[in-house]
Write an enzyme that holds these catalytic residues in place. Sequence first.
Site, PDB file in Angstrom:
ATOM      1  N   ARG A  68       4.985  27.810 -37.842  1.00 52.38           N
ATOM      2  CA  ARG A  68       6.242  28.437 -38.291  1.00 52.38           C
ATOM      3  C   ARG A  68       6.273  29.957 -38.247  1.00 52.38           C
ATOM      4  O   ARG A  68       7.280  30.556 -38.611  1.00 52.38           O
ATOM      5  CB  ARG A  68       6.606  27.990 -39.716  1.00 52.38           C
ATOM      6  CG  ARG A  68       6.667  26.497 -39.937  1.00 52.38           C
ATOM      7  CD  ARG A  68       7.655  25.819 -39.028  1.00 52.38           C
ATOM      8  NE  ARG A  68       7.900  24.424 -39.416  1.00 52.38           N
ATOM      9  CZ  ARG A  68       8.396  23.513 -38.600  1.00 52.38           C
ATOM     10  NH1 ARG A  68       8.676  23.814 -37.349  1.00 52.38           N
ATOM     11  NH2 ARG A  68       8.608  22.283 -39.018  1.00 52.38           N
ATOM     12  N   HIS A 236       3.061  12.476 -30.329  1.00 44.55           N
ATOM     13  CA  HIS A 236       3.564  11.559 -31.365  1.00 44.55           C
ATOM     14  C   HIS A 236       4.180  10.255 -30.842  1.00 44.55           C
ATOM     15  O   HIS A 236       5.361   9.982 -31.072  1.00 44.55           O
ATOM     16  CB  HIS A 236       4.558  12.276 -32.290  1.00 44.55           C
ATOM     17  CG  HIS A 236       5.569  13.175 -31.635  1.00 44.55           C
ATOM     18  ND1 HIS A 236       6.422  12.743 -30.649  1.00 44.55           N
ATOM     19  CD2 HIS A 236       5.862  14.484 -31.831  1.00 44.55           C
ATOM     20  CE1 HIS A 236       7.187  13.748 -30.266  1.00 44.55           C
ATOM     21  NE2 HIS A 236       6.860  14.814 -30.971  1.00 44.55           N
ATOM     22  N   ASP A 309       1.094  16.283 -36.343  1.00 38.46           N
ATOM     23  CA  ASP A 309       2.482  16.767 -36.209  1.00 38.46           C
ATOM     24  C   ASP A 309       2.929  17.443 -37.516  1.00 38.46           C
ATOM     25  O   ASP A 309       4.049  17.231 -37.995  1.00 38.46           O
ATOM     26  CB  ASP A 309       3.440  15.635 -35.805  1.00 38.46           C
ATOM     27  CG  ASP A 309       4.796  16.166 -35.332  1.00 38.46           C
ATOM     28  OD1 ASP A 309       4.975  17.397 -35.260  1.00 38.46           O
ATOM     29  OD2 ASP A 309       5.679  15.329 -35.054  1.00 38.46           O
TER      30      ASP A 309
HETATM   31 ZN   LIG Z   1       7.805  16.628 -31.047  1.00 43.18          ZN
END
Ligand SMILES: [Zn+2]
Length: 429
Positions: A68, A236, A309
Amino acid sequence: MRTLIKGARVLDPGTLDGYKTILIEDDTIAAVLDPSDPVPGAACDLTVIDAQGLVLVPGLMDIHVHLREPGHEYKETIATGMAAAARGGFTAVCAMPNTVPVNDNAQVTAFVLEKARGAKGARVYPVGAVTRGSAGTHLAEIRDMRQAGIKAVSDDGRPVENPQLMRRALEYCHGLSLPVFVHAEELSLVNGGAMNEGPAATFWGIPGIPNAAEAVMVARDILLSRLTGAHVHFCHVSCEESIDLIRNAKQRNIRVTCETAPHYFTLTDEDVKGYDTRFKMNPPLRSHRDRQAVIQGLADGTIDVIASDHAPHSKEEKDLEFDRAAFGIVGLETALPLSLKLVQDGHLALPDLVRKMAKHPARILGINNDIIPGNKADLTLIDLDEKWVVDPDRFVSKSRNTPFAGTAVQGRAAATMVGGTLVYDRHHD
Ligand SMILES: [Zn+2]
């Protein structure tokens, strides 16, 4: 500086499994000794770590993390993410490029690495964007970013919608020996969905996302990998259809690898209750059948990697109506215990888990993390027995968005060492 790690079961799958003593000099593994061997050199400047009852493995790597920074430091910074990774047992993470600005040029890559140098915790391997601004129209400055230190490229968070642009990206990255991490999602099939399409979504009246929204893009990019010879890594993976396609592609020696995340083998869409947005992520929690397929894919080797993730969000972004709340959960501090459950339940042997959390991620990034003299001392000490309950208030991540609050687990990182320095020690937790 010299450190001795004594008493641990040292497990480096395929090469080492036994009680060994590890001598570390500065940032490097200097020797792997039998417990009865004399320790070379003077004893006076030696720090001894007593690791009895613990398993020492090559440093765990999480190849799918959202830090982030730059842009959304209120969710997570590079420093807090590195600390959360270390607490979770990870010695390295891949930082996805969907920051503000996007990491699509060498300046942002250099910024990420500079911030990481000034903080304590896991190493950070930046991932560069495939396309400028991850907007899907023009290729990003991939060659410059590679020189600045990226280890892979991805437009994660979004698919590369245009197949011709994806083909060009794969050809270009193949020439640079960079893997392309694919966020497989056909947006027209997502069509505003917010959870898995099925009886649970119907019951709650939430628009559904079909498995095909993921699998259609997995199929496309298998074909493009076959066409170009490029290394495609699917992020993912969550459903049976994708896993079947990847299994078939591997049988044909197409150059694909893939990861899943702990929530996909732990939870299903039946756990999404009462519009609880802590259970909202993309791809969504799938059916019981898909969860079984993920476990089977891990067991038979189709799924190479477990990655978290890790997707931090603020309370304000999650405390919204289900269809308006942000997708994603934090995962760095729960990935290891949730994955150890696969071993406890007999689905995976411990060495195979270590392959999926340490060896295969390293191989995908082109890093050698074997426990051998001369390699960097990036090591994780695991306590397989400690029983504890997930408490988000104890997270060192800036965010708390997890569906696992109150979940009873067994096993955790006891200590994490990066370049010979302990960046996490549970005695000081
Ligand atoms: Zn993704």
